[in-house]
Design an enzyme around this catalytic site. Structure first.
Site, PDB file in Angstrom:
ATOM      1  N   LYS A  34       0.845  -1.201   0.000  1.00 17.94           N
ATOM      2  CA  LYS A  34       0.000   0.000   0.000  1.00 17.94           C
ATOM      3  C   LYS A  34       0.885   1.258   0.000  1.00 17.94           C
ATOM      4  O   LYS A  34       2.095   1.156   0.246  1.00 17.94           O
ATOM      5  CB  LYS A  34      -0.905  -0.017   1.239  1.00 17.94           C
ATOM      6  CG  LYS A  34      -0.147   0.071   2.558  1.00 17.94           C
ATOM      7  CD  LYS A  34      -1.045  -0.242   3.753  1.00 17.94           C
ATOM      8  CE  LYS A  34      -0.274  -0.137   5.045  1.00 17.94           C
ATOM      9  NZ  LYS A  34      -1.019  -0.734   6.178  1.00 17.94           N
ATOM     10  N   ARG A 130     -10.336   0.417  15.530  1.00 19.72           N
ATOM     11  CA  ARG A 130     -10.289   1.237  14.319  1.00 19.72           C
ATOM     12  C   ARG A 130     -11.259   0.609  13.318  1.00 19.72           C
ATOM     13  O   ARG A 130     -12.270   1.197  12.989  1.00 19.72           O
ATOM     14  CB  ARG A 130      -8.843   1.250  13.803  1.00 19.72           C
ATOM     15  CG  ARG A 130      -8.494   2.372  12.897  1.00 19.72           C
ATOM     16  CD  ARG A 130      -7.019   2.374  12.545  1.00 19.72           C
ATOM     17  NE  ARG A 130      -6.575   1.132  11.907  1.00 19.72           N
ATOM     18  CZ  ARG A 130      -5.346   0.918  11.459  1.00 19.72           C
ATOM     19  NH1 ARG A 130      -4.415   1.848  11.584  1.00 19.72           N
ATOM     20  NH2 ARG A 130      -5.030  -0.212  10.882  1.00 19.72           N
ATOM     21  N   TYR A 255      17.161  29.477   8.693  1.00 18.77           N
ATOM     22  CA  TYR A 255      15.955  30.199   9.134  1.00 18.77           C
ATOM     23  C   TYR A 255      15.846  30.207  10.650  1.00 18.77           C
ATOM     24  O   TYR A 255      16.061  29.188  11.303  1.00 18.77           O
ATOM     25  CB  TYR A 255      14.705  29.527   8.567  1.00 18.77           C
ATOM     26  CG  TYR A 255      14.500  29.776   7.098  1.00 18.77           C
ATOM     27  CD1 TYR A 255      14.322  31.065   6.604  1.00 18.77           C
ATOM     28  CD2 TYR A 255      14.471  28.707   6.205  1.00 18.77           C
ATOM     29  CE1 TYR A 255      14.127  31.281   5.246  1.00 18.77           C
ATOM     30  CE2 TYR A 255      14.266  28.915   4.851  1.00 18.77           C
ATOM     31  CZ  TYR A 255      14.097  30.207   4.373  1.00 18.77           C
ATOM     32  OH  TYR A 255      13.900  30.427   3.042  1.00 18.77           O
ATOM     33  N   MET A 303      13.026  24.119   2.656  1.00 17.93           N
ATOM     34  CA  MET A 303      12.222  23.378   1.683  1.00 17.93           C
ATOM     35  C   MET A 303      13.080  22.482   0.804  1.00 17.93           C
ATOM     36  O   MET A 303      12.746  21.332   0.552  1.00 17.93           O
ATOM     37  CB  MET A 303      11.417  24.366   0.827  1.00 17.93           C
ATOM     38  CG  MET A 303      10.436  23.686  -0.100  1.00 17.93           C
ATOM     39  SD  MET A 303       9.526  24.862  -1.117  1.00 17.93           S
ATOM     40  CE  MET A 303       8.478  25.635   0.102  1.00 17.93           C
TER      41      MET A 303
HETATM   42  C1  LIG Z   1      -0.252  -1.689   6.882  1.00 14.32           C
HETATM   43  C2  LIG Z   1      -0.818  -2.944   7.418  1.00 14.32           C
HETATM   44  C3  LIG Z   1      -0.003  -4.063   7.591  1.00 14.32           C
HETATM   45  C4  LIG Z   1       1.507  -4.018   7.433  1.00 14.32           C
HETATM   46  O1  LIG Z   1       2.062  -3.465   8.600  1.00 14.32           O
HETATM   47  P1  LIG Z   1       3.630  -3.334   8.842  1.00 14.32           P
HETATM   48  O2  LIG Z   1       3.741  -2.818  10.217  1.00 14.32           O
HETATM   49  O3  LIG Z   1       4.137  -2.380   7.816  1.00 14.32           O
HETATM   50  O4  LIG Z   1       4.212  -4.696   8.655  1.00 14.32           O
HETATM   51  C5  LIG Z   1      -0.609  -5.251   7.985  1.00 14.32           C
HETATM   52  N1  LIG Z   1      -1.942  -5.308   8.211  1.00 14.32           N
HETATM   53  C6  LIG Z   1      -2.754  -4.242   8.073  1.00 14.32           C
HETATM   54  C7  LIG Z   1      -4.202  -4.371   8.353  1.00 14.32           C
HETATM   55  C8  LIG Z   1      -2.216  -3.015   7.689  1.00 14.32           C
HETATM   56  O5  LIG Z   1      -3.013  -1.944   7.567  1.00 14.32           O
END
Ligand SMILES: *Cc1c(COP(=O)(O)O)cnc(C)c1O
Length: 362
Positions: A34, A130, A255, A303
């Site tokens: 992802k 969640r 800055y 930046m």
């Molecule tokens: C992002 C995610 C993972 C992977 O998690 P990592 O900590 O990057 O290994 C696994 N399961 C779910 C539901 C996630 O959202």
């Protein structure tokens, strides 16, 4: 000479880390790609892993379609399921596997023509609060899924809030909830672990692992604990020194004049800033690899530039190679200094040009 700031992605290391994940887990492993594979390039990473993985996991139908368009036929799990009932047709058409975490998603499955079935992952909330069914609604959810007749097979999954904590037993409570809920259902496959649980909590492995971060070479428990397995960093964020000047004691840099020189100081400029994904919250003293040495960051991150103290690295000059993070400075170290996690920095290193180094074919 063009701006020297770029990101190198070493796909052979990604494959190496995947094999470590597989060895540690023993069962089937989905590579989580992802968010553009945590900033590493989703299609390139998925293609490098394609011969080895049991599937991929992504956050949306759009991300899944990028993999399908690249010709990848694997199982693809949608970790947040569908976001609206209108997505269910694309899920079936492209043979995606949605996580089901709410009753409306079960209703949406009924839009599929009877006779069409898809695999689904049923999510239990074991305390993260969640996504997922609470333990008392899991059985009704399972029964509704079955009754609808649109699912071929169901995998029971959960996600832990504290898997990155290395302390033994931190997952005991959530695991107990999982086992209890599981007993009310017929036997089915399970998916429990992300990188943290895979690396640190073998009692929480399940049938399908879902590692993300560790594939990119980072242990989520770093820094502060010793690396638990020889992961190799996939991303190297690099640049070069682009200017050098010497300032007198008492002068300041950047800055807000945040850094004040206590001695005559050789200041090096690196053309990499928060627009490139180097966090603006990074404090003075954070290590930056310059040539063979380490120079501390001095002054506020701009930046498009940062400034480093080269006083103790007399050989460093314009053109000397710099590594912001990768092999010599762990991304977790910069993240901890900046008050965030490696996940965020990897995802944000986006403007810099990406150079992908293919994995060897063997
Ligand atoms: C992002 C995610 C993972 C992977 O998690 P990592 O900590 O990057 O290994 C696994 N399961 C779910 C539901 C996630 O959202």
């Amino acid at each position: 000479m063009t701006r020297p700031t770029c990101i190198h992605i070493h796909l052979d290391r990604l494959v190496h880390n995947f094999h470590l994940a597989r060895q540690l887990h023993g069962g089937r492993v989905l590579a989580v790609v992802k968010a553009n594979a945590y900033g590493h390039g989703d299609v390139a990473c998925a293609q490098a892993l394609a011969p080895f993985v049991d599937g991929f996991a992504v956050a949306s139908v759009q991300e899944a379609l990028r993999l399908r368009e690249a010709g990848l036929p694997h199982r693809i799990v949608l970790l947040e399921g569908i976001f609206g009932a209108d997505e269910i047709k694309a899920v079936a058409l492209h043979r995606l596997t949605p996580v089901i975490h709410d009753f409306w998603q079960i209703d949406a499955l009924q839009q599929l023509p009877s006779g069409t079935t898809i695999p689904a992952w049923l999510k239990l909330d074991t305390g993260m609060h969640r996504l997922g069914f609470m333990p008392e609604t899991l059985l009704p959810a399972f029964e509704a899924l079955k009754r609808g007749g649109r699912v071929s097979d169901i995998t029971l999954m959960t996600h832990f809030a504290n898997a990155d904590v290395a302390t033994a037993g931190v997952l005991a409570g959530p695991l107990r909830r999982f086992r209890q809920a599981q007993q009310a259902l017929p036997p089915m496959e399970t998916s429990l672990c992300n990188s943290g649980a895979l690396l640190g909590h073998p009692e929480a492995h399940g049938d399908w692992a879902r590692p993300g971060l560790m594939l990119y070479g980072v242990d989520p428990a770093e820094p502060g604990i010793r690396a638990r397995t020889p992961l190799q960093p996939v991303m190297r964020f690099v640049s070069e020194i682009s200017a050098v000047r010497t300032i007198a004691a008492g002068e300041s840099v950047g800055y807000g004049s945040r850094f004040k020189a206590r001695r005559t100081t050789r200041v090096g400029v690196v053309p990499c800033g928060y627009a490139d994904g180097y966090p603006r919250s990074t404090p003075d003293g954070t290590p930056v690899a310059v040539g063979e040495g380490i120079a501390p960051l001095i002054g506020c991150v701009s930046m498009d530039m940062i400034t480093v103290d080269l006083t103790d690295l007399p050989a460093a000059q314009v053109g000397t190679p710099v590594e912001l993070w990768g092999e010599r400075v762990a991304v977790s170290t910069v993240a901890a200094a900046a008050g965030t996690v490696a996940y965020e920095l990897l995802c944000q290193a986006r403007r810099a040009q990406i150079v992908t180094h293919p994995a060897s074919r063997s």
